[in-house]
Each structure stands twice: as C-alpha cells, then as structure tokens.
Design an enzyme around this catalytic site. Sequence first.
Site, short mmCIF file in Angstrom:
data_model
loop_
_atom_site.label_atom_id
_atom_site.label_comp_id
_atom_site.label_asym_id
_atom_site.label_seq_id
_atom_site.Cartn_x
_atom_site.Cartn_y
_atom_site.Cartn_z
N HIS A 93 1.19 5.25 0.52
CA HIS A 93 0.17 6.50 1.48
C HIS A 93 0.18 6.89 1.22
O HIS A 93 1.25 7.85 0.50
CB HIS A 93 0.69 6.15 2.88
CG HIS A 93 0.63 5.08 4.14
ND1 HIS A 93 -0.42 5.18 4.89
CD2 HIS A 93 1.15 3.95 4.52
CE1 HIS A 93 -0.14 3.56 5.68
NE2 HIS A 93 0.99 3.47 4.75
N HIS B 217 0.74 -1.27 -0.03
CA HIS B 217 0.25 -0.11 0.20
C HIS B 217 0.98 1.36 0.20
O HIS B 217 2.16 1.34 0.95
CB HIS B 217 -1.02 0.03 1.12
CG HIS B 217 -0.19 -0.07 2.54
ND1 HIS B 217 0.23 -1.63 3.15
CD2 HIS B 217 0.22 0.86 3.38
CE1 HIS B 217 0.62 -1.75 3.97
NE2 HIS B 217 0.30 -0.42 4.17
#
Length: 123
Positions: free
Chosen positions: A111, A109
């Site tokens: 951010h 992921h």
Amino acid sequence: MPIDLAAYDDANVFARILRGEIPCRKVYEDRWALAFHDIAPKAPVHVLVIPKGRYTTLAAFTAAASAEEVAGFWRAVTKVAHDLGVEGAGYRLLVNHGGDAGQEVAHLHVHIFAGRPLGPMLS
Ligand code: 5GP
C-alpha cells in the site's frame, strides 16, 4: 475465516486484475509490477503495487523470486511514489502479512498512502 496463505490461489482478486478479468484504475505497469488505485481508499492517495508473479506474501516473494524480480518490484514501488508526486510531502508504505495484520487478499501488495498527514503508525 482466517486468510489461507499456504498456497497461491489463482482466483484471488489481484490475480484476476492481473489477468484483466476485473478492471482497475491503473497507475503504472512494467515487467515486474502493476500499480492501481485502491477500491476503498483510506487516504487521498491510496495506491496498491503488486508483483506480477504468483506470491501470497512478502515472505513468499523474497523466498522464491529472483534477485532481478525483487529489485524490479521494489524499484517499481519507489517509481510509483515518485510519479505520484508525493515524495516531497511524504508517504507511507504498508504490507499486511496474515490475519493479525488484516491481510485480506492473498497476493502480495504494497500500500502507498499519501496526500495528508498520516498520523501515528498504529491506532
Ligand atoms: P490488505 O488488507 O489485504 O492489506 O489490503 C487489501 C486491499 O485491497 C484493501 O485496501 C481493499 O480495499 C483493496 N481491494 C480489495 N478488492 C479490490 C478490488 O477489486 N480492486 C481494488 N482496486 N482494490 C481492492
């Protein structure tokens, strides 16, 4: 307990979000990526962008994903930042890899932080 990055775990929370088993506040979705608001935001804008494939880390992603998939994912990251309207004021991307970085979820992921001056890179 240190995060296990050796094999992809289909029970991780982002895999469950991708399968629609857990709700998320969706920002964007295309063939390659899903973007949604972080459940515990650390800035006024805190969005996570994840690839749709089963990759634990950025290293796993760049090693195994096709060139089309890698390009599609990073284009999605920059499109999300653009669509959030934060390009002008500025934003920060962060990818945690492994325990020392504080990676909590074993699905890659990125951010996106924005919405205020973000201060020094590390504190
Ligand atoms: P990491 O520390 O692994 O880089 O970041 C994981 C992020 O996922 C954290 O910022 C955490 O708040 C977020 N997160 C964990 N569980 C959920 C969830 O169920 N939904 C959403 N939207 N974010 C989550």
